[in-house]
Every structure is written in C-alpha cells, then in structure tokens.
Design a protein around this motif. Structure first.
Motif, mmCIF file in Angstrom:
data_model
loop_
_atom_site.group_PDB
_atom_site.id
_atom_site.type_symbol
_atom_site.label_atom_id
_atom_site.label_comp_id
_atom_site.label_asym_id
_atom_site.label_seq_id
_atom_site.Cartn_x
_atom_site.Cartn_y
_atom_site.Cartn_z
ATOM 1 N N ALA A 1 -14.446 49.651 -33.406
ATOM 2 C CA ALA A 1 -15.479 49.289 -34.376
ATOM 3 C C ALA A 1 -14.931 48.356 -35.448
ATOM 4 O O ALA A 1 -15.622 47.422 -35.891
ATOM 5 C CB ALA A 1 -16.044 50.554 -35.020
ATOM 6 N N GLN A 2 -13.686 48.591 -35.882
ATOM 7 C CA GLN A 2 -13.081 47.705 -36.884
ATOM 8 C C GLN A 2 -12.934 46.282 -36.356
ATOM 9 O O GLN A 2 -13.119 45.311 -37.107
ATOM 10 C CB GLN A 2 -11.704 48.241 -37.294
ATOM 11 C CG GLN A 2 -11.749 49.522 -38.099
ATOM 12 C CD GLN A 2 -10.359 50.048 -38.373
ATOM 13 O OE1 GLN A 2 -9.835 50.878 -37.637
ATOM 14 N NE2 GLN A 2 -9.738 49.563 -39.436
ATOM 15 N N SER B 1 -15.261 41.822 -36.872
ATOM 16 C CA SER B 1 -14.321 40.948 -37.580
ATOM 17 C C SER B 1 -13.430 40.156 -36.638
ATOM 18 O O SER B 1 -12.932 39.084 -37.000
ATOM 19 C CB SER B 1 -13.428 41.784 -38.500
ATOM 20 O OG SER B 1 -12.527 42.572 -37.738
ATOM 21 N N GLY B 2 -13.209 40.695 -35.435
ATOM 22 C CA GLY B 2 -12.289 40.057 -34.508
ATOM 23 C C GLY B 2 -10.837 40.285 -34.855
ATOM 24 O O GLY B 2 -9.952 39.746 -34.191
#
Length: 380
Positions: free
Chosen positions: A216-217, A221-222
């Motif tokens: 999810a992080q 954001s990639g």
C-alpha cells in the motif's frame, strides 16, 4: 437438530505425507488437528527434523511438536517395491503432499502425473521455496533465504540498523498454513465437481502475500518503504515506547483515540497542535510526538501506564518475555498448549490448532510416530 460435538470435520480424509522439515509437516499437522488420517512416509534415515535439537532422550522437540497425530512409515522411494507400496497408499488417498525440490518427486516416481494416473481425483499439493516453475524454482529454499528475497527482512528492524529476520521460520509456517487452506478448498471443490487438482504452493509467494502494508505504501507513490523499527509505518503513535521500568505498546489508530491519549497523559492541548491533528501529520512529526509521550511515561511504570491507558480505552500492552507467554499458554483457558503422553519422554507439551468450533471435537493430542512405527499396519 442437535449437533454431534464428538465429530471432526476431516474424519475419513486420508493424506499421504511425503514432506519433511517444517513447511509440509506443519501443513499436514494442521490437517491432522481436524481429524484427517496422516500417513507420514520417511526415508530410512528419517525426516531431517528428527536430527535437529533440542533433544531429550534422543527425541527432537521440533519433530515431536510438528508431527503430532500422524502415522509413520518408512519407504526408500528408489526401491521399486517400496515405491509401489507408497503408490498403493496414494491410490486410496484423498490428498498427497510433498515438499521436495521441484522435479524431484517426478524423478522418484511420485510426481503429480504418476499419482493422478492411479487416482484421478487426487488433491496433490507441492510446497516449495519458489514454485514449481519460474527462474528461481531450482534455488535452495531455506526459510532465511525466502525471508531475504521476499522483502520481509528489508522492512524489519530499526531504521538505521541492518535488515532483520522475523524471530520464527515464518516463511515455512505460512507456506504450511496456505497449503492446508488450499487443500481444504480443493476438497470442497472436488465434492462439487468430482475433479482433483495440483496445488503449487511457493513459500516466497505466501510470505509476500502477508505484506499488504508495504504494498500500500508503494501503491500510489512508487517508492519502496524501508525499516521503521517497532512503530507503524502509516499510523502514529503506534509502536513501542520507553517507560520507567520497561517498554509499553501504544496503538492509536484515529483522532478519537489520540484525543483520549492526550487526556490520559494530562495534556489535552496536544490534540490541538497542528503537527498532530491527523494521522498523516502525526506520522510526519513522529519524533516530536514520541518525545512528548516518553516524557509522560518516564514517570510511569509499565503497569501503571497500561492501567491508565486501558482505562481510557486506548489499546496498550507490555512487551512480554517468551517465558511469560509460555506460562500463560500452558495454564490459560484457550488451551494453546496441552499435555501429550510420549512413550519415551512421558508428559510433554503439545501445540494445539488455535481455532475453536462449537461443534467440533477437540481430542487429546497424539505424539509424533517413531521412525517406521506403523510399517506393519500400513504395508502389511
């Protein structure tokens, strides 16, 4: 209708188990806990875990724990007569489980195609490190290798420290858990369709599936996440904090809980600080918030802090030592550990499957078999 509380859900299910060490034996132990008949086939030298300590009276604690409730037989699969014995067992089985390196079961004559030829509706599970196919399928599959390659180690440990493995063989265990889950799904599917299946369970895939938070992080954001120690990477305050005589776990997940924490600390105004008005802002300013919390905790014992926090409805706990956990597991109402009678060791602890069901029997655990203990019964 009154339920029969003496039944087990896998009564009548026969499993031929050619697994060894941990991932496969854990998978079949979970099936045995639900009443399946597990026929553990070992080479003449025995499962490798028979030779891994700690030992008492020549018996391995690990082998005893992981191979509960099973029948044991010996077969040298390179011996045609022994191979035929195993295939005869497979002919009458519902499930066949192996965790050889990919390709080995085929070479030994007990691969999926060989077993399906004599038992077309077999549920056949192959557990391996990296799957039955793919670029890494032939790599050695020790738990530590899989933890390292999964990314689990990369996100575990202090931010300025080195990657750290989980304190248990988590890759082996989660593969065994997923293997048992998949076998149960396959048995249910076979009941509806009459069709068997080959299940390909990879330790790496299973471990990766346990990491939705770093995915999810990265998702929007990639950027790949790193290590954050004992705190949560997305929520704050959510981690381990220093009190006067030890560590306190505080787990705050929303603004309501954070306001309650501030009141419990005697600092309600902190909740209105612009740095701490949202979870995202609190995480951005985690060092400053940690200083405020630990300043309060410096005057608190672990016990007094937990009493205050729990009274305010804030999730909190001590960090228990393993000796305390084991003592609780042995005497607690949940019966996480029970006593089994071992023929050579006498009464020893047995780990129990953790799910409680209103209509299933919870039988006394049987100890792991001696090497070849049931040869006569199974092979005549």
């Amino acid at each position: 209708m009154e339920q029969n509380k003496n039944r087990q859900p896998l009564d009548g299910i026969k499993v031929v188990d050619l697994t060894r060490v941990l991932s496969g034996p854990f998978c079949t132990a979970l099936l045995s806990d639900l009443g399946a008949e597990i026929i553990k086939i070992e080479p003449p030298t025995g499962d490798e875990y028979r030779h891994v300590g700690p030992f008492r009276a020549g018996e391995s604690a690990l082998f005893t724990l992981i191979n509960r409730n099973k029948k044991g037989a010996v077969a040298d699969l390179k011996n045609p007569g022994h191979l035929n014995r195993v295939l005869e067992l497979a002919r009458e089985a519902d499930v066949f489980v192996e965790n050889f390196k990919p390709g080995v079961a085929d070479r030994l004559g007990v691969g999926y195609e060989a077993v399906r030829a004599i038992n077309p509706d077999i549920v056949y599970a192959s557990i391996s490190g990296f799957g039955q196919s793919g670029e890494n399928s032939q790599l050695p599959a020790y738990d530590l290798v899989v933890q390292a390659m999964s990314g689990m180690m990369a996100i575990t440990g202090e931010a300025d420290g080195e990657p750290t493995k989980v304190g248990e063989s988590i890759a082996d265990l989660v593969a065994g858990l997923y293997g048992s889950w998949a076998i149960l799904a396959a048995l249910f599917d076979r009941q509806r369709t009459g069709l068997g299946v080959h299940l390909d369970v990879a330790m790496l895939d299973c471990l990766f599936s346990l990491m939705p938070t770093p995915v999810a992080q990265w998702m929007f954001s990639g950027e790949a996440p790193g290590r954050v120690g004992n705190r949560h990477p997305l929520s704050t305050p959510f981690g381990s904090f220093s009190a006067r005589d030890g560590r306190v776990i505080i787990a705050v997940l929303n603004n309501r809980q954070f306001s309650a924490l501030c009141v419990a600390m005697g600092r309600p105004e902190i909740a209105e600080d612009p740095r701490f008005r949202s979870d995202e802002e609190r995480t951005r300013h985690e060092p400053a918030l940690r200083d405020l919390i630990e300043s309060w905790l410096s005057g608190q014992t672990v016990e007094s802090a937990i009493d205050t926090l729990s009274g305010a409805g804030i999730p909190a706990s001590p960090v228990l030592e393993m000796r305390d956990v084991l003592a609780r597991a042995s005497r607690g109402e949940r019966q996480l550990l029970q006593t089994q009678q071992h023929p050579r060791l006498g009464p020893v602890p047995a780990m129990m499957q953790p799910v409680r069901a209103s209509a299933w029997a919870r039988p006394e655990p049987n100890t792991a078999p001696e090497l070849g203990e049931h040869d006569d019964e199974l092979f005549g």
